[in-house]
Design a protein around this motif. Sequence first.
Motif, mmCIF file in Angstrom:
data_model
loop_
_atom_site.group_PDB
_atom_site.id
_atom_site.type_symbol
_atom_site.label_atom_id
_atom_site.label_comp_id
_atom_site.label_asym_id
_atom_site.label_seq_id
_atom_site.Cartn_x
_atom_site.Cartn_y
_atom_site.Cartn_z
ATOM 1 N N ARG A 52 65.960 78.241 16.758
ATOM 2 C CA ARG A 52 64.821 78.933 16.145
ATOM 3 C C ARG A 52 65.286 79.515 14.818
ATOM 4 O O ARG A 52 66.337 80.162 14.759
ATOM 5 C CB ARG A 52 64.323 80.085 17.049
ATOM 6 N N GLU B 273 65.201 82.146 12.988
ATOM 7 C CA GLU B 273 64.886 83.574 12.967
ATOM 8 C C GLU B 273 65.889 84.255 12.062
ATOM 9 O O GLU B 273 66.913 83.685 11.714
ATOM 10 C CB GLU B 273 65.065 84.163 14.366
ATOM 11 N N ARG C 252 70.803 87.693 18.080
ATOM 12 C CA ARG C 252 69.747 86.769 17.655
ATOM 13 C C ARG C 252 70.367 85.688 16.773
ATOM 14 O O ARG C 252 70.822 85.972 15.677
ATOM 15 C CB ARG C 252 68.661 87.556 16.908
#
Length: 417
Positions: A111, A113, A119
């Motif tokens: 992803r 992000e 993350r």
Amino acid sequence: MIQLIKGFKDVLPGEIEVWQTIERAAKETFENFGFQELRLPIVEKSELFSRSIGDTTDIVEKEMYTFEDGKRGHVTLRPEATASVVRSYIQHKMYAKDPIRKFYTIGPMFRRERPQKGRYRQFYQIDAEVFGIDSPYLDAQLIFMLATLLEKLKARDVKAHINSLGCPCCRPNFQKALKDLLDAKKESLCENCLRRSEKNPLRVLDCKVPSCREAVEGAPSILDHLCDDCREHFETVKAVLTENGVDFEVDTRLVRGLDYYTRTAFEVLTTSLGAQNAVAGGGRYDGLVKALGGPEIPAIGFAIGFDRLAEIVAMQQTIEADGPTLYIAPLGDAATNKAATWAMQLAANGVFCETDFAGRSLKSHMKRADKLNAAHVLMVGDDELDRGVAALRNMATKEQWDLPLDGLVETLVDRFN
Ligand code: ATP
Ligand code: MG
């Protein structure tokens, strides 16, 4: 020097032991609950994700790694596993013999992000999905299985949060009530939520922007809008969890970012990771198999954030790699020649064995054996070769004895296996 890309990472020895421990525990636990492993491609047609995850989600709106692949059109690096598991279940008609199937799959997800602690742009998930059972007992069993795994891994400070998202029958009532509230609070909503409140108001409940949080403070509870069937379903899930000692809390703000979820939704949150506090997320998605072109078959699943779980497990325990069972320390060319063969044969026969071909002194060999944390050292030089023996030393007890070279490999295999 070429460095890795921000948001991506290497998992190296020192850290990998924890990952391996988690993976082994997950496989063992899930298989005891009747799950089978799937290995799925990392690249899928983009449409699979836009149709299953939903156009109004962060993932599809802005986080997917999508590129053109000639005739194939747009393809995407999978941002999650559920869509692929469902695709595979439908494509191979895995429901034909028996609609009830339980799968797990472990691997990287992508992803785009903003990279930060907890993350990543490539992260890993341990994913479990069940098809063909709509009973609330299954929802409870799945959450119980997840709790069992976390307990096995001694992950403390984790708690299951659960909610019900209703079904296409009762959710529209709630959505309307929520939309009315959001319409009245338009000035406090962030840009994303303004858009969401039109297309998918439930997702505003999930927004982390403080003014949005405040705006939904007095929001109606979805639990007050459930139809009788959904309410009963949720009551049973809670009762079975309680009966089986799962620590959980009902959180009426909990929605899943993905559009296809129905009824039970859950998340495992931790207090030990700071802002990135979700360790696992899951829920029921009874409408998805049909929406992707399969028969009407209910389903439920969850995904554990492997990276975050590894971080928690590493915080609470030290898991180190084992050293070799045996280090062979040859002195001189003739012994090195023998040692090379012994080491290969021992390793091939199940004994973790190391040696060294650099012509070291005995002292240097012993240093290396210590550094590798070897449990035993086998010393052999010209003198031993003449006498037809090798000296085996237990590094913990310092005991030492001679072993005949005749049948040496068999003797060691017997001793160490
Ligand atoms: P978050 O609220 O942290 O963004 P999410 O709702 O997007 O999580 P899911 O799509 O439910 O996450 O994925 C399941 C789990 O995967 C999460 O609970 C989390 O542990 C992990 N996860 C999701 N995105 C990332 C990421 N970018 N890096 C590392 N782990 C992630
Ligand atoms: Mg996210």
